[in-house]
Design an enzyme around this catalytic site. Structure first.
Site, PDB file in Angstrom:
ATOM      1  N   HIS A   6      31.750  -7.805-100.797  1.00  0.00           N
ATOM      2  CA  HIS A   6      32.873  -6.876-100.812  1.00  0.00           C
ATOM      3  C   HIS A   6      34.216  -7.363-100.200  1.00  0.00           C
ATOM      4  O   HIS A   6      34.059  -8.330 -99.384  1.00  0.00           O
ATOM      5  CB  HIS A   6      32.561  -5.483-100.459  1.00  0.00           C
ATOM      6  CG  HIS A   6      32.398  -5.539 -98.835  1.00  0.00           C
ATOM      7  ND1 HIS A   6      31.282  -5.730 -98.101  1.00  0.00           N
ATOM      8  CD2 HIS A   6      33.484  -5.012 -97.963  1.00  0.00           C
ATOM      9  CE1 HIS A   6      31.519  -5.586 -96.857  1.00  0.00           C
ATOM     10  NE2 HIS A   6      32.685  -5.119 -96.822  1.00  0.00           N
ATOM     11  N   GLU A  53      36.294  -2.162-100.436  1.00  0.00           N
ATOM     12  CA  GLU A  53      36.153  -1.069 -99.615  1.00  0.00           C
ATOM     13  C   GLU A  53      37.722  -0.799 -98.947  1.00  0.00           C
ATOM     14  O   GLU A  53      38.387  -1.816 -98.551  1.00  0.00           O
ATOM     15  CB  GLU A  53      35.471  -1.818 -98.162  1.00  0.00           C
ATOM     16  CG  GLU A  53      35.225  -0.752 -96.970  1.00  0.00           C
ATOM     17  CD  GLU A  53      34.680  -1.268 -95.843  1.00  0.00           C
ATOM     18  OE1 GLU A  53      34.549  -0.899 -94.706  1.00  0.00           O
ATOM     19  OE2 GLU A  53      33.961  -2.419 -95.955  1.00  0.00           O
ATOM     20  N   HIS A  70      46.272 -11.813-104.146  1.00  0.00           N
ATOM     21  CA  HIS A  70      46.009 -10.736-105.069  1.00  0.00           C
ATOM     22  C   HIS A  70      44.324 -10.839-105.248  1.00  0.00           C
ATOM     23  O   HIS A  70      43.682 -11.718-104.816  1.00  0.00           O
ATOM     24  CB  HIS A  70      46.372 -10.895-106.590  1.00  0.00           C
ATOM     25  CG  HIS A  70      46.313 -12.209-107.332  1.00  0.00           C
ATOM     26  ND1 HIS A  70      46.727 -13.448-107.274  1.00  0.00           N
ATOM     27  CD2 HIS A  70      44.918 -12.588-108.028  1.00  0.00           C
ATOM     28  CE1 HIS A  70      46.243 -14.462-107.959  1.00  0.00           C
ATOM     29  NE2 HIS A  70      45.095 -13.947-108.270  1.00  0.00           N
ATOM     30  N   GLU A 120      45.341  -8.650-110.311  1.00  0.00           N
ATOM     31  CA  GLU A 120      45.677  -9.691-111.395  1.00  0.00           C
ATOM     32  C   GLU A 120      44.789  -9.155-112.713  1.00  0.00           C
ATOM     33  O   GLU A 120      43.724  -8.939-112.143  1.00  0.00           O
ATOM     34  CB  GLU A 120      45.609 -11.283-111.334  1.00  0.00           C
ATOM     35  CG  GLU A 120      45.677 -12.115-112.370  1.00  0.00           C
ATOM     36  CD  GLU A 120      45.549 -13.468-111.938  1.00  0.00           C
ATOM     37  OE1 GLU A 120      45.682 -14.411-112.938  1.00  0.00           O
ATOM     38  OE2 GLU A 120      45.006 -13.977-110.819  1.00  0.00           O
TER      39      GLU A 120
END
Length: 124
Positions: A6, A53, A70, A120
Site C-alpha cells: 500500500h 491509505e 504521482h 496519472e
C-alpha cells in the site's frame, strides 16, 4: 516473495478525499483510528491487492511534497474513463486530451486530488 502492499498519503479532509478517490473507482474498505489518534481510511480498486491509505491528523498540516510526482491507475478505455471523470466534476489535464488522443499521441492524462497529489491515468 516480497510484495508491494500500500501507499499512505496525508490529507486535509478525509471525507473530501474519499469522495474524490471514489470518483476514480476506489472503494472504501475500512475506516479506523490509529493508536496515535490519526483517522485512517483504506481504499482499494476492485480486483487489486494494493490499497491506498488516507490519513488525517488534527495537528498536522498537509502539504503535497514536491518530490512525490504521482500515483498511476491503468484503465481499459481511457477516453470513456476520462469522460466519466469529467461528468463527475473532475478536471482532466492536459486540457486538450481528446485532441491529443485523436491525433495519435500517447494516451496519458492526469487529475489532481484535493491535496495536490497527481494521479496519472494510462490505458492498459
Amino acid at each position: 516473495m516480497i510484495r508491494f502492499l500500500h501507499t499512505r498519503i496525508r490529507v486535509q479532509d478525509l471525507d473530501r478525499s474519499i469522495d474524490f478517490y471514489s470518483k476514480l473507482g476506489y472503494v472504501e474498505k475500512e475506516r479506523k483510528a490509529s493508536p496515535q489518534g490519526n483517522q485512517l481510511a483504506f481504499l482499494e480498486l476492485p480486483g487489486n491487492e494494493v490499497f491506498l491509505e488516507l490519513t488525517w491528523s488534527a495537528d498536522y498540516h498537509t502539504t503535497c511534497p514536491e518530490d512525490l510526482m504521482h500515483t498511476c491507475v491503468g484503465v481499459p478505455d481511457i477516453i470513456a474513463y476520462c469522460d466519466a471523470l469529467e461528468k463527475a466534476g473532475l478536471e482532466i489535464w492536459p486540457s486538450a486530451w481528446r485532441e491529443k488522443f485523436s491525433a495519435g499521441e500517447r494516451k496519458m492524462a492526469f487529475v489532481t486530488d484535493p491535496d495536490g497529489y497527481e494521479i496519472e491515468i494510462l490505458e492498459s
